[in-house]
Design an enzyme around this catalytic site. Structure first.
Site: not given
Length: 541
Positions: A36-37, A74, A78, A131, A133, A225, A331-332, A378
């Site tokens: 994540d991130d 995010c 997903r 996660k 989301h 993240h 994810d990004n 992001k």
């Protein structure tokens, strides 16, 4: 005679059952790891100094892609991962907020099946740790969308040492952590979330090994993240490493990317973001805060990799490592947010960066390094916001230490996994007509090094930002300016030379294709019509 017939019939049924079990056992297991991130350049195998030996081992024994696209943030990412659909088609065009339109309802619709729903129908155990989301309502949680077992965070973020509430935009929102539809809670400061995600994944694999089924594991770390929080022993590894500042560190990573074969030395680099100051112009106190941030960020990535190692060890102990496909992505790109910058812990007296209760992010300054050599962050649809490392590993199937361009996208993962699993994708499910898959299987690219050919461009829309990628061309615009820019990504992945004025025919062609995609996916072209109240302070420029 009758007794003999019964015995024969019983034996035939037993043989058929054994053959079915053997067929199930031959099906490969699949693990998809999502972080994540994390930026394009934050793994050792993509140029970083951060200690990531487990993922680097998968890279050296497998394949890396130079170009793999996500959806820049995010929840939309997903949605595409889980369904193989464009985010709007799956119902999450904006975020996990319901904006009152089907394409922006904020949770996965029934017309878009999840990986778990499809693979479960095809004989797989379906496991998830991390996660979610893609839907806050309990009817949209993992166990309700096909997962046999789930542990993790329902929403978009969490503290790493405690549950409860997350401060955001001057307010607090609850963090929901669940295990198979039951609220999970440990005493504050008695756990570290990245370890819990890795431990639950290993536990699920242990339990699953008692069956004769192949498995799909969706392992979705919330690290790195924000908030930047890490274990002291991990932070200690990086003390002093970032005293050189972001200017020097970026040069190191760029040079390493050339050595690794991920980047041509002549490739244009993204122009330095105007809001990133020179390191040497900072005061001593400013440098101390920024150094601490990066030390903690590196520690979070390090601990994530340790937990990947934990899962790999379990896979080996269960003797399933030789029949498992593992894919790793982010994810990004790394984020632009600077959510506290010393203010929160100074006001509340809750300790330095990285400790329980502190609330910091790495901000643009370090994210500019994390996304090297790419532009922006992001939330933006420039390359830095929407590009991820991709590692694919499958012993005996994927050639070791392979680097391919790829130009793949999230929507390609579902058809790839179904291809590998020999899974049938249904036209209808529980009486509902299902959206057809739009991606391309990556098995030819992964296993044979075949070029990935598309008959349609890739399209994006996020918060009014727009992009199209077709061949070497990328058309992109930033909300609210909405002016098309054109880049030759083959020769200018740093997006430094806008060629729109020189190629009006290309702009016209791609923009018309974009309008067709908008209509087909119920995308709102004028984002001002549905623009919600900001839930994140993100400057995506």
């Amino acid at each position: 005679m009758k007794k003999t017939s019964i015995i024969c019939a019983t034996l035939l049924l037993a043989v058929a059952g054994l053959q079915q079990v053997q067929a199930q056992q031959k099906k490969p297991n699949i693990i998809l790891i999502v972080v994540d991130d994390m930026g394009y350049a934050d793994l050792g195998s993509y140029g970083s100094e951060i200690h990531t030996p487990n993922l680097d081992k998968l890279a050296s024994q497998g394949l890396r892609l130079k170009e793999f696209y996500n959806n820049a943030i995010c929840a939309p990412t997903r949605a595409s991962i889980l369904t193989g659909q464009d985010q709007h088609k799956a119902g999450i065009g904006y975020f996990d907020q319901n904006l009152g339109l089907p394409a922006y309802q904020g949770y996965l619709n029934k017309e878009s099946l999840t990986l778990a729903e499809v693979l479960k129908q095809n004989g797989y155990s379906t496991l998830m740790s991390g996660k979610w989301h893609v839907g806050n309502d309990s009817t949209s949680w993992p166990n309700q969308r096909g997962f046999d077992h789930f542990f993790g965070i329902i929403g978009g973020a969490a503290n790493y040492f405690n549950s409860g509430y997350m401060p955001l935009g001057g307010a607090r929102y609850p963090v929901i952590i669940e295990e198979d539809n039951k609220r999970w809670h440990k005493p504050d400061d008695s756990y570290y979330m990245t370890d819990e995600i890795g431990d639950h994944a290993a536990k699920f694999l242990d339990e699953q090994s008692k069956t004769n089924k192949p498995f799909f594991l969706y392992l979705t770390f919330n690290a790195p993240h924000w908030p930047l929080q890490a274990l002291p022993e991990d932070i200690a590894k990086y003390k002093g490493r970032y005293n050189i500042g972001w200017d020097s560190l970026r040069k190191e990573r760029l040079a390493r990317q050339v050595q690794l074969g991920l980047r041509d030395a002549n490739q244009p680099l993204a122009v330095r973001d105007a809001e990133v100051p020179n390191w040497d112009n900072l005061t001593y106190d400013e440098q101390q805060l920024w150094k601490a941030k990066m030390e903690v960020y590196a520690a979070m990535v390090d601990r994530m990799d340790q937990n990947v190692g934990k899962v790999l060890d379990k896979l080996k102990a269960l003797k399933k490592d030789d029949n498992t496909l593992i894919v790793f992505i982010s994810d990004n790109g790394a984020p632009a947010e600077d959510v506290a910058h010393g203010k929160v812990h100074a006001a509340r007296n809750i300790g330095p960066v990285g400790t329980s209760g502190s609330f910091e992010s790495q901000g643009k300054n370090w994210s500019f390094v994390s996304n090297s050599p790419l532009r922006s962050f992001k939330g933006a649809l420039y390359e830095g916001g929407m590009s991820s490392p991709l590692i694919a590993w499958f012993p005996g199937k994927i050639k070791a230490n392979t680097i391919e361009r790829g130009t793949a996208h999230l929507v390609d993962l579902a058809p790839t996994f179904y291809d590998v699993a020999g899974a049938k994708y249904p036209a209808a499910y529980n009486g509902t007509k299902i959206n057809p898959l739009i991606g391309k299987s990556l098995t030819g690219l992964f296993f044979k090094g075949e070029e990935l050919n598309r008959d349609k461009p890739l399209f994006w829309e996020l918060w009014g930002n727009r992009a199209i990628r077709e061949g070497k061309w990328k058309l992109v615009s930033v909300f609210p300016v909405n002016q098309w820019e054109l880049y030759d990504i083959d020769n200018d992945r740093g997006e430094t030379n806008n060629l729109a004025a020189k190629n009006p025919d290309v702009v016209r062609k791609l923009s018309l294709e974009y309008l067709q995609w908008v209509n087909a996916n119920n995308v709102v072209l004028d984002f001002n019509l549905i623009k919600p109240k900001a839930i994140l302070d993100i400057k995506a420029n």
